[in-house]
Design a protein around this motif. Structure first.
Motif, PDB file in Angstrom:
ATOM      1  N   ALA A  24     -11.142 -19.926  52.095  1.00 48.58           N
ATOM      2  CA  ALA A  24      -9.979 -19.771  51.219  1.00 48.58           C
ATOM      3  C   ALA A  24     -10.288 -20.124  49.769  1.00 48.58           C
ATOM      4  O   ALA A  24     -10.024 -19.341  48.848  1.00 48.58           O
ATOM      5  N   ARG A  25     -10.851 -21.307  49.545  1.00 51.23           N
ATOM      6  CA  ARG A  25     -11.125 -21.749  48.171  1.00 51.23           C
ATOM      7  C   ARG A  25     -12.100 -20.804  47.477  1.00 51.23           C
ATOM      8  O   ARG A  25     -11.921 -20.457  46.304  1.00 51.23           O
ATOM      9  N   GLU A  26     -13.100 -20.354  48.214  1.00 49.73           N
ATOM     10  CA  GLU A  26     -14.114 -19.481  47.629  1.00 49.73           C
ATOM     11  C   GLU A  26     -13.547 -18.101  47.301  1.00 49.73           C
ATOM     12  O   GLU A  26     -13.875 -17.505  46.258  1.00 49.73           O
ATOM     13  N   ILE A  27     -12.717 -17.567  48.181  1.00 50.09           N
ATOM     14  CA  ILE A  27     -12.119 -16.258  47.922  1.00 50.09           C
ATOM     15  C   ILE A  27     -11.203 -16.317  46.701  1.00 50.09           C
ATOM     16  O   ILE A  27     -11.216 -15.411  45.855  1.00 50.09           O
ATOM     17  N   LEU A  28     -10.440 -17.372  46.578  1.00 50.41           N
ATOM     18  CA  LEU A  28      -9.576 -17.514  45.408  1.00 50.41           C
ATOM     19  C   LEU A  28     -10.397 -17.674  44.130  1.00 50.41           C
ATOM     20  O   LEU A  28     -10.002 -17.175  43.071  1.00 50.41           O
ATOM     21  N   LYS A  31     -11.605 -14.223  43.329  1.00 50.25           N
ATOM     22  CA  LYS A  31     -10.463 -13.456  42.816  1.00 50.25           C
ATOM     23  C   LYS A  31     -10.281 -13.708  41.327  1.00 50.25           C
ATOM     24  O   LYS A  31     -10.115 -12.761  40.543  1.00 50.25           O
ATOM     25  N   GLU A  32     -10.328 -14.969  40.931  1.00 51.02           N
ATOM     26  CA  GLU A  32     -10.178 -15.308  39.521  1.00 51.02           C
ATOM     27  C   GLU A  32     -11.367 -14.820  38.705  1.00 51.02           C
ATOM     28  O   GLU A  32     -11.207 -14.289  37.602  1.00 51.02           O
ATOM     29  N   GLN A  33     -12.553 -15.003  39.270  1.00 47.93           N
ATOM     30  CA  GLN A  33     -13.778 -14.605  38.585  1.00 47.93           C
ATOM     31  C   GLN A  33     -13.796 -13.104  38.288  1.00 47.93           C
ATOM     32  O   GLN A  33     -14.165 -12.678  37.189  1.00 47.93           O
ATOM     33  N   LEU A  34     -13.378 -12.303  39.256  1.00 48.52           N
ATOM     34  CA  LEU A  34     -13.408 -10.842  39.111  1.00 48.52           C
ATOM     35  C   LEU A  34     -12.083 -10.272  38.607  1.00 48.52           C
ATOM     36  O   LEU A  34     -11.953  -9.058  38.465  1.00 48.52           O
ATOM     37  N   LYS A  35     -11.126 -11.151  38.377  1.00 49.98           N
ATOM     38  CA  LYS A  35      -9.799 -10.742  37.889  1.00 49.98           C
ATOM     39  C   LYS A  35      -9.153  -9.719  38.839  1.00 49.98           C
ATOM     40  O   LYS A  35      -8.611  -8.694  38.410  1.00 49.98           O
ATOM     41  N   LEU A  36      -9.207 -10.032  40.121  1.00 49.96           N
ATOM     42  CA  LEU A  36      -8.597  -9.164  41.128  1.00 49.96           C
ATOM     43  C   LEU A  36      -7.140  -9.599  41.317  1.00 49.96           C
ATOM     44  O   LEU A  36      -6.757 -10.188  42.325  1.00 49.96           O
ATOM     45  N   ASP A  37      -6.332  -9.276  40.323  1.00 52.16           N
ATOM     46  CA  ASP A  37      -4.962  -9.771  40.300  1.00 52.16           C
ATOM     47  C   ASP A  37      -4.111  -9.244  41.441  1.00 52.16           C
ATOM     48  O   ASP A  37      -3.096  -9.860  41.801  1.00 52.16           O
ATOM     49  N   HIS A  38      -4.492  -8.111  42.010  1.00 50.43           N
ATOM     50  CA  HIS A  38      -3.696  -7.510  43.082  1.00 50.43           C
ATOM     51  C   HIS A  38      -4.143  -7.978  44.473  1.00 50.43           C
ATOM     52  O   HIS A  38      -3.632  -7.499  45.479  1.00 50.43           O
ATOM     53  N   LEU A  39      -5.090  -8.892  44.512  1.00 50.63           N
ATOM     54  CA  LEU A  39      -5.565  -9.408  45.793  1.00 50.63           C
ATOM     55  C   LEU A  39      -4.644 -10.534  46.269  1.00 50.63           C
ATOM     56  O   LEU A  39      -4.339 -11.464  45.518  1.00 50.63           O
ATOM     57  N   GLU A  40      -4.229 -10.446  47.515  1.00 47.80           N
ATOM     58  CA  GLU A  40      -3.462 -11.511  48.146  1.00 47.80           C
ATOM     59  C   GLU A  40      -4.253 -12.028  49.336  1.00 47.80           C
ATOM     60  O   GLU A  40      -4.992 -11.279  49.972  1.00 47.80           O
ATOM     61  N   LEU A  41      -4.074 -13.304  49.622  1.00 47.43           N
ATOM     62  CA  LEU A  41      -4.884 -13.950  50.661  1.00 47.43           C
ATOM     63  C   LEU A  41      -4.006 -14.629  51.690  1.00 47.43           C
ATOM     64  O   LEU A  41      -3.034 -15.318  51.359  1.00 47.43           O
ATOM     65  N   THR A  42      -4.362 -14.424  52.946  1.00 49.91           N
ATOM     66  CA  THR A  42      -3.799 -15.207  54.039  1.00 49.91           C
ATOM     67  C   THR A  42      -4.948 -15.579  54.967  1.00 49.91           C
ATOM     68  O   THR A  42      -5.947 -14.842  55.040  1.00 49.91           O
TER      69      THR A  42
END
Length: 213
Positions: A24-28, A31-42
């Motif tokens: 979880a922490r790594e994916i988030l 997400k921030e690093q690549l600016k994947l603003d439309h990515l949601e995580l569960t």
């Protein structure tokens, strides 16, 4: 009804990543690093790391529920992770992709590099940032090592080395890994991997979904 349709419509423009709680922490961070603003995580429970037979059924349910909620673009934030191909069957059933590789320890090191050293690492015990942060909760207490250190030989006697795959440069996590190796009686090696193939996997999933930004 209209409100429900609007919620579903909003989710069509999202990329839902259903991942292992250990990532979880790594994916988030990616997400921030690549600016994947439309990515949601569960996430599914991190403890499934110890119960791989639970992963595929739980993922099947999670993807089914996500589809019902209106998500069209879904990516699986798992490698095979000990499911023996059952997770791939779930992916095929739902038409979704997952991270390449047998487990996160492989894709953190990048699959191309992991294939070169996999045999040499056969007797090595891997740790990651997550496992360093959760060493007591994931190993000491569940295995009873906090009260019965004599069990260390039973659980770790077949290993000869502890390899810390470091996603970040955190001296506190380094200390945990070094101390763990000493306690377990294993040689120690630190490999700074960063996030390995995880950024590439998430960027690919976003690109396929047409929502890379």
């Amino acid at each position: 009804m209209a409100a429900q349709q609007n919620v579903k419509s909003d989710k069509k423009d999202k990329l839902l990543v259903i991942a292992c709680g250990m990532l979880a922490r790594e994916i988030l961070a990616v997400k921030e690093q690549l600016k994947l603003d439309h990515l949601e995580l569960t996430c599914l429970p991190a403890e499934f790391h110890f119960y791989p037979d639970r992963i595929a059924p739980a993922m099947d349910k999670a993807v089914t529920e996500a589809r019902a909620e209106g998500y069209e673009h879904i990516f699986i934030g798992y490698a095979d992770c000990g499911t023996g191909g059952h997770l791939d069957k779930v992916c095929e059933k739902h038409g979704v992709e997952r991270m390449d590789g047998p487990h996160c320890f492989a894709f953190y090191q990048r699959m191309e590099e992991y294939r070169k050293i996999a045999d040499d690492d056969m007797m090595s015990f891997y740790m990651t940032d997550f496992l360093c942060r959760q060493f007591d909760a994931f190993f000491m207490k569940p295995l009873g090592l906090d009260k019965h250190p004599e069990l260390i030989a039973d659980y770790f006697g077949n290993y000869d080395k502890l390899i810390y795959l470091a996603q970040t440069d955190d001296p506190e996590l380094d200390k945990v890994a070094v101390a763990a190796a000493k306690m377990l009686g294993l040689a120690y090696e630190r490999r700074p991997t960063g996030y390995g193939d995880l950024p590439m996997g998430l960027a690919h999933a976003a690109s396929v979904a047409g929502i890379s930004k």
